[in-house]
Design a protein around this motif. Structure first.
Motif, mmCIF file in Angstrom:
data_model
loop_
_atom_site.group_PDB
_atom_site.id
_atom_site.type_symbol
_atom_site.label_atom_id
_atom_site.label_comp_id
_atom_site.label_asym_id
_atom_site.label_seq_id
_atom_site.Cartn_x
_atom_site.Cartn_y
_atom_site.Cartn_z
ATOM 1 N N VAL A 115 0.788 -1.088 0.030
ATOM 2 C CA VAL A 115 0.019 0.074 0.212
ATOM 3 C C VAL A 115 0.593 1.279 -0.245
ATOM 4 C CG1 VAL A 115 -1.974 0.800 1.043
ATOM 5 C CG2 VAL A 115 -2.448 -1.452 0.960
ATOM 6 N N MET A 116 1.921 0.994 0.911
ATOM 7 C CA MET A 116 3.121 2.466 0.517
ATOM 8 C C MET A 116 3.128 2.744 -0.482
ATOM 9 S SD MET A 116 4.690 1.676 4.228
ATOM 10 C CE MET A 116 5.579 2.892 4.299
ATOM 11 N N ALA A 117 4.036 1.716 -0.859
ATOM 12 C CA ALA A 117 4.411 1.393 -2.215
ATOM 13 C C ALA A 117 3.530 2.445 -3.894
ATOM 14 C CB ALA A 117 4.686 0.499 -3.021
ATOM 15 N N LEU A 204 0.099 -15.248 -3.868
ATOM 16 C CA LEU A 204 -0.231 -13.475 -3.764
ATOM 17 C C LEU A 204 0.851 -12.495 -2.995
ATOM 18 C CD1 LEU A 204 -3.207 -14.710 -1.314
ATOM 19 C CD2 LEU A 204 -3.332 -13.393 -3.543
ATOM 20 N N MET A 205 1.874 -12.711 -2.425
ATOM 21 C CA MET A 205 2.802 -12.536 -1.870
ATOM 22 C C MET A 205 3.371 -12.331 -3.608
ATOM 23 S SD MET A 205 4.405 -13.832 1.456
ATOM 24 C CE MET A 205 5.077 -12.924 1.751
ATOM 25 N N PHE A 206 3.563 -12.986 -4.455
ATOM 26 C CA PHE A 206 4.590 -12.993 -5.311
ATOM 27 C C PHE A 206 3.644 -11.614 -6.173
ATOM 28 C CE2 PHE A 206 5.792 -13.648 -9.825
ATOM 29 C CZ PHE A 206 7.193 -13.507 -10.148
ATOM 30 N N GLY A 207 2.200 -11.552 -6.673
ATOM 31 C CA GLY A 207 1.385 -10.395 -6.718
ATOM 32 C C GLY A 207 2.052 -9.319 -6.461
ATOM 33 N N CYS A 208 1.951 -8.598 -4.698
ATOM 34 C CA CYS A 208 2.663 -7.917 -4.213
ATOM 35 C C CYS A 208 3.749 -7.009 -4.565
ATOM 36 C CB CYS A 208 1.822 -8.386 -2.900
ATOM 37 S SG CYS A 208 0.679 -8.354 -2.732
ATOM 38 N N PHE A 211 3.854 -6.072 -7.972
ATOM 39 C CA PHE A 211 3.397 -4.841 -8.080
ATOM 40 C C PHE A 211 3.995 -2.988 -7.664
ATOM 41 C CE2 PHE A 211 0.849 -1.116 -5.299
ATOM 42 C CZ PHE A 211 0.439 -0.982 -6.835
ATOM 43 N N ILE A 212 4.761 -3.783 -6.170
ATOM 44 C CA ILE A 212 5.767 -2.993 -5.844
ATOM 45 C C ILE A 212 7.349 -2.471 -6.708
ATOM 46 C CG2 ILE A 212 7.611 -2.768 -4.410
ATOM 47 C CD1 ILE A 212 5.945 -4.563 -2.281
ATOM 48 N N VAL A 217 8.929 1.488 -10.924
ATOM 49 C CA VAL A 217 9.797 1.739 -12.208
ATOM 50 C C VAL A 217 9.200 2.610 -12.568
ATOM 51 C CG1 VAL A 217 9.389 0.164 -14.748
ATOM 52 C CG2 VAL A 217 10.555 -1.333 -12.946
ATOM 53 N N GLN A 218 7.877 2.787 -12.753
ATOM 54 C CA GLN A 218 7.146 3.813 -13.193
ATOM 55 C C GLN A 218 7.850 5.055 -12.355
ATOM 56 O OE1 GLN A 218 2.961 3.474 -14.368
ATOM 57 N NE2 GLN A 218 3.306 1.257 -13.829
#
Length: 311
Positions: A115-117, A204-208, A211-212, A217-218
């Motif tokens: 969430v912080m990312a 699920l952790m890999f998905g997070c 996302f981070i 990158v952006q």
């Protein structure tokens, strides 16, 4: 054959056999624990008391400090008490409580770091919409979702782990109750359900994690396009502490659980567990406050207020 319902308790790993070394270990962990408590408590108090820090970034930082303070308090005090009183015992209910809280707090912290990312991504990449996207209601909902996800993971893992028959004794080769070590006590093939749940959690952790990575990158793409050096420096100062915390949290935890079996040993397992369960919780306050002038100023005002009240 004994199962989990017939066990009265477990025996945790001891780091030394002589009282002198046990006292030394107690003193070492006491120093680390006090540093973590003081650092996280200062951040919690400073953010809560200083209205200048009532922003989404510091709101999430307050939640992170709460999680760090709670997680280190779940494992280290029991170990220190065992070292001081020369015992290895932990009750069955105490072990289950430790497993629940460790999974709950670490899962919630990982979700919160995700969430912080997102918060940093919105602040850097969509600054004109930041106030609308990250309003107080949205921040509370995201923080609550992080805590709730940790609670759900903890319920599933704890219930499943302690429903597995245990027939390999009651000695846990770790200084706190940890699921992989408890599964080593299970009967053959009875741990496969927990492996399945762990696999889903890992996805699920890999998905997070993805996302981070994509968020940063952006973020760095946008930051490198900022023409003014001062603007780039300010943007990096907002993001680098969070990136350092994420790197420390993930690198220690992933290496502890994904290291090759060929390099595994009780001593190495212990060192890696200390690294992921103690070091990040102690270092996070230092990482966030090292170059954060707003937080440093809030802590300074807090100390001044305490001194004035004492006089």
């Amino acid at each position: 054959m004994s199962n989990s319902s017939s066990l009265n308790g477990f025996l945790l790993l001891t780091l030394a056999v002589t009282p002198e070394l046990q006292l030394l270990h107690f003193s070492f962990f006491l120093g680390i624990y006090l540093a973590a408590v003081v650092g996280n408590a200062l951040i919690i108090t400073a953010v809560a008391c200083d209205h200048h820090l009532h922003t989404p970034m510091y709101f999430f930082l307050l939640n992170l400090s709460l999680l760090d303070l709670s997680s280190i308090s779940t494992t280290v005090p029991k170990f220190m008490a065992n070292s001081l009183w020369n015992t290895r015992a932990i009750s069955y209910s105490g072990c289950a409580a430790q497993v629940f809280l460790v999974v709950f707090l670490f899962s919630a912290e990982y979700s919160l770091l995700t969430v912080m990312a997102y918060d940093r991504y919105v602040a850097i990449c969509k600054p004109l919409h930041y106030g609308t996207i990250m309003d107080s209601r949205a921040c509370v909902r995201m923080a609550a979702a992080a805590w709730a996800s940790g609670f759900l993971c903890a319920v599933l893992h704890t219930a499943n782990t302690f429903s597995i028959p245990l027939c390999q004794g009651n000695t846990v080769d770790q200084f706190f109750c940890e699921i992989p070590q408890i599964l080593k006590l299970s009967c053959s093939d009875s741990y496969l359900r927990e492996v399945g749940i762990t696999g889903v959690g890992a996805c699920l952790m890999f998905g997070c994690f993805i996302f981070i990575v994509l968020s940063y990158v952006q973020i760095f793409t946008v930051v490198l396009r900022i023409p003014a050096e001062h603007g780039r420096h300010k943007a990096f100062s907002m993001c680098l502490p969070h990136l350092a915390v994420v790197s420390l949290f993930l690198s220690t935890g992933l290496f502890a659980y994904l290291k090759p079996p060929s390099v595994s040993s009780p001593a190495l397992d212990l060192v890696l567990t200390v690294l992921y369960s103690v070091v990040p919780q102690t270092m996070n306050p230092l990482i966030y406050s090292m170059r954060n002038k707003e937080l440093q100023e809030a802590v300074r005002k807090l100390f001044q207020l305490v001194l004035v009240q004492q006089q």
